[in-house]
Design an enzyme around this catalytic site. Structure first.
Site, PDB file in Angstrom:
ATOM      1  N   ARG A 215       0.866  -1.095  -0.236  1.00  0.00           N
ATOM      2  CA  ARG A 215       0.031   0.007  -0.098  1.00  0.00           C
ATOM      3  C   ARG A 215       1.042   1.275   0.131  1.00  0.00           C
ATOM      4  O   ARG A 215       1.830   1.259   0.694  1.00  0.00           O
ATOM      5  CB  ARG A 215      -0.710  -0.092   1.050  1.00  0.00           C
ATOM      6  CG  ARG A 215      -2.026  -0.822   0.999  1.00  0.00           C
ATOM      7  CD  ARG A 215      -3.203  -0.007   0.084  1.00  0.00           C
ATOM      8  NE  ARG A 215      -4.415  -1.083  -0.084  1.00  0.00           N
ATOM      9  CZ  ARG A 215      -4.642  -2.092  -0.761  1.00  0.00           C
ATOM     10  NH1 ARG A 215      -3.600  -2.358  -1.767  1.00  0.00           N
ATOM     11  NH2 ARG A 215      -5.690  -2.797  -0.959  1.00  0.00           N
ATOM     12  N   HIS A 263      -1.500   0.368  -9.616  1.00  0.00           N
ATOM     13  CA  HIS A 263      -2.130  -0.241  -8.858  1.00  0.00           C
ATOM     14  C   HIS A 263      -2.541  -1.798  -9.817  1.00  0.00           C
ATOM     15  O   HIS A 263      -3.882  -1.953  -9.767  1.00  0.00           O
ATOM     16  CB  HIS A 263      -2.988   0.249  -7.961  1.00  0.00           C
ATOM     17  CG  HIS A 263      -3.406  -0.529  -6.787  1.00  0.00           C
ATOM     18  ND1 HIS A 263      -3.818   0.241  -5.719  1.00  0.00           N
ATOM     19  CD2 HIS A 263      -3.507  -1.880  -6.537  1.00  0.00           C
ATOM     20  CE1 HIS A 263      -4.105  -0.647  -4.722  1.00  0.00           C
ATOM     21  NE2 HIS A 263      -3.896  -1.989  -5.302  1.00  0.00           N
TER      22      HIS A 263
HETATM   23  P1  NDP Z   1      -1.909 -11.357   4.741  1.00  0.00           P
HETATM   24  O1  NDP Z   1      -2.673 -10.934   5.735  1.00  0.00           O
HETATM   25  O2  NDP Z   1      -2.114 -12.885   4.171  1.00  0.00           O
HETATM   26  O3  NDP Z   1      -0.281 -11.221   5.040  1.00  0.00           O
HETATM   27  C1  NDP Z   1       0.152 -10.123   5.680  1.00  0.00           C
HETATM   28  C2  NDP Z   1       1.710 -10.251   6.193  1.00  0.00           C
HETATM   29  O4  NDP Z   1       2.025  -8.928   6.494  1.00  0.00           O
HETATM   30  C3  NDP Z   1       1.713 -11.300   7.148  1.00  0.00           C
HETATM   31  O5  NDP Z   1       2.864 -12.225   6.950  1.00  0.00           O
HETATM   32  C4  NDP Z   1       1.904 -10.509   8.211  1.00  0.00           C
HETATM   33  O6  NDP Z   1       2.702 -11.141   9.429  1.00  0.00           O
HETATM   34  C5  NDP Z   1       2.950  -9.426   7.818  1.00  0.00           C
HETATM   35  N1  NDP Z   1       2.725  -7.976   8.778  1.00  0.00           N
HETATM   36  C6  NDP Z   1       1.603  -7.521   9.026  1.00  0.00           C
HETATM   37  N2  NDP Z   1       2.127  -6.354   9.939  1.00  0.00           N
HETATM   38  C7  NDP Z   1       3.344  -6.569  10.064  1.00  0.00           C
HETATM   39  C8  NDP Z   1       4.263  -5.881  10.802  1.00  0.00           C
HETATM   40  N3  NDP Z   1       4.015  -4.695  11.660  1.00  0.00           N
HETATM   41  N4  NDP Z   1       5.622  -6.098  10.749  1.00  0.00           N
HETATM   42  C9  NDP Z   1       5.948  -7.192   9.968  1.00  0.00           C
HETATM   43  N5  NDP Z   1       4.997  -8.068   9.420  1.00  0.00           N
HETATM   44  C10 NDP Z   1       3.695  -7.753   9.233  1.00  0.00           C
HETATM   45  O7  NDP Z   1      -2.003 -10.494   3.441  1.00  0.00           O
HETATM   46  P2  NDP Z   1      -1.967 -10.694   2.067  1.00  0.00           P
HETATM   47  O8  NDP Z   1      -0.545 -11.309   1.608  1.00  0.00           O
HETATM   48  O9  NDP Z   1      -3.114 -11.297   1.128  1.00  0.00           O
HETATM   49  O10 NDP Z   1      -1.975  -9.268   1.404  1.00  0.00           O
HETATM   50  C11 NDP Z   1      -1.048  -8.293   1.789  1.00  0.00           C
HETATM   51  C12 NDP Z   1      -1.388  -6.887   1.217  1.00  0.00           C
HETATM   52  O11 NDP Z   1      -0.835  -6.842  -0.219  1.00  0.00           O
HETATM   53  C13 NDP Z   1      -2.819  -6.451   1.235  1.00  0.00           C
HETATM   54  O12 NDP Z   1      -3.141  -5.978   2.675  1.00  0.00           O
HETATM   55  C14 NDP Z   1      -2.795  -5.321   0.466  1.00  0.00           C
HETATM   56  O13 NDP Z   1      -2.401  -4.225   0.885  1.00  0.00           O
HETATM   57  C15 NDP Z   1      -1.474  -5.749  -0.679  1.00  0.00           C
HETATM   58  N6  NDP Z   1      -2.205  -5.999  -1.867  1.00  0.00           N
HETATM   59  C16 NDP Z   1      -2.047  -5.299  -3.117  1.00  0.00           C
HETATM   60  C17 NDP Z   1      -2.483  -5.556  -4.502  1.00  0.00           C
HETATM   61  C18 NDP Z   1      -2.168  -5.036  -5.685  1.00  0.00           C
HETATM   62  O14 NDP Z   1      -2.542  -5.127  -6.651  1.00  0.00           O
HETATM   63  N7  NDP Z   1      -1.102  -3.953  -5.456  1.00  0.00           N
HETATM   64  C19 NDP Z   1      -3.234  -6.954  -4.276  1.00  0.00           C
HETATM   65  C20 NDP Z   1      -3.622  -7.731  -3.300  1.00  0.00           C
HETATM   66  C21 NDP Z   1      -3.213  -7.245  -2.204  1.00  0.00           C
HETATM   67  P3  NDP Z   1       2.189 -12.585  10.178  1.00  0.00           P
HETATM   68  O15 NDP Z   1       2.167 -13.369   9.330  1.00  0.00           O
HETATM   69  O16 NDP Z   1       3.109 -12.594  11.343  1.00  0.00           O
HETATM   70  O17 NDP Z   1       0.629 -12.158  10.612  1.00  0.00           O
END
Ligand code: NDP
Length: 299
Positions: A215, A263
């Site tokens: 994001r 995006h």
């Molecule tokens: P998930 O919820 O499956 O994974 C999120 C990951 O981020 C997890 O591994 C989580 O850790 C980690 N995380 C969250 N907060 C922190 C932090 N403070 N410090 C370190 N690690 C952190 O999400 P997705 O993989 O499905 O999607 C991720 C993001 O990708 C979405 O939220 C969206 O913003 C973006 N996205 C962008 C798209 C685009 O077209 N550009 C399309 C789809 C998504 P943990 O495993 O420990 O919980």
């Protein structure tokens, strides 16, 4: 996709559900679930019997940022392998472009220059993935399959075959010192908003690249451009920016070390639409919904 197209696709999987579009919602008291790609603050309050907001994507930060969103409303997202794989393809394409100097040759051609550069070997290149969730793991696997060294960072510790996993601030510092490419696929939360600032880029290895498909509000864009100008990193590839669409006068457009895409890295929903239909059914029968967001954690 228009609201009408989405409605038609949903009806293919949930023909018995009363699905209405925003332009013709009928009685607002009837609405129990909102299916949204964009969400405006306060929107939930229009529907007195609303129980669920279902996002047609993965990022729910706009919804959770709504201070007026009643606590009892559940928020669900999608988890699509289709768009996760597309994001893996996107990030690999940009990394290979740099490894094989494709951008450089393109610039050379415009000056009729015949100069060759040794390709950089994947096996000697380290890719760091920030966010090892559903999408991050697909991206990590794609790089492993292409012989890169892969390291990753997440909130809770992970044990993933082929990935050296790190957590915490110390872990991030260690990871950034090793990475040739830093790819972020983090959700926006209180902890990640503005995370990519001057201090973050100061920890980069010289010559490294930053790729953000998470994001845009996680990046301090003026500090990124300054860091690029100061040589703290070599380039940035941004699929997401803090204001979308990016205003024409924004200086990111013209920065020579920034490559922008609108995006699109994860584009297709694939069969995740079935999960929305399944959530209609689960809501009706009182079962736990698929892909519920932890509102406190923020993703
Ligand atoms: P998930 O919820 O499956 O994974 C999120 C990951 O981020 C997890 O591994 C989580 O850790 C980690 N995380 C969250 N907060 C922190 C932090 N403070 N410090 C370190 N690690 C952190 O999400 P997705 O993989 O499905 O999607 C991720 C993001 O990708 C979405 O939220 C969206 O913003 C973006 N996205 C962008 C798209 C685009 O077209 N550009 C399309 C789809 C998504 P943990 O495993 O420990 O919980």
């Amino acid at each position: 996709m228009t609201d009408e197209e989405l409605r038609e696709q949903l009806l293919d999987h949930a023909s018995d559900v009363d699905i209405r579009i925003a332009a013709a919602p009928g009685l607002l008291e009837d609405i129990e679930m909102l299916v949204v790609s964009n969400y405006s603050p306060g929107e939930a309050l229009k529907y007195p019997n609303l129980k669920v907001i279902q996002k047609t994507g993965a990022g729910v930060n706009n919804i959770l940022a709504d201070r007026q969103l009643p606590l009892e409303i559940q928020v669900a997202r999608l988890q699509t392998t289709t768009s996760g794989n597309e994001m893996a393809e996107y990030t690999l394409a940009y990394v290979l472009q740099e490894q094989r100097h494709i951008r450089r040759y393109h610039q050379q051609q415009s000056r009729s220059k015949w100069i060759s550069y040794a390709p950089r070997r994947s096996s000697e290149t380290t890719v760091a993935i920030l966010g090892l969730g559903r999408i991050g793991q697909l991206v990590a696997q794609r790089f492993i399959d292409n012989q890169f060294k892969v390291i990753g960072w997440s909130r809770s510790h992970k044990n993933l075959p082929g990935v050296d996993c790190y957590v915490g601030e110390d872990g991030l510092e260690k990871l950034l010192a090793m990475a040739d490419y830093v790819i972020s696929i983090l959700p926006t939360t209180q902890e990640t908003q503005g995370l990519f600032n001057r201090k973050f880029f100061e920890q980069f290895k010289a010559g490294a690249f930053f790729i953000n498909v998470g994001r845009g509000d996680q990046v301090n864009e003026s500090e990124l451009m300054q860091a690029l100008d100061d040589g703290l990193l070599d380039g940035a590839i941004l699929d997401v920016v803090s204001i979308e669409p990016l205003p024409e006068q924004n200086s990111l457009w013209l920065h020579p070390r920034v490559q922008l895409t609108p995006h699109i890295s994860g584009y297709h929903l694939g069969d995740a639409i079935v999960d929305i239909a399944e959530n209609f059914r689960r809501l009706e029968s009182g079962e736990a919904l698929l892909h519920l967001v932890d509102r406190k954690r923020g993703y």
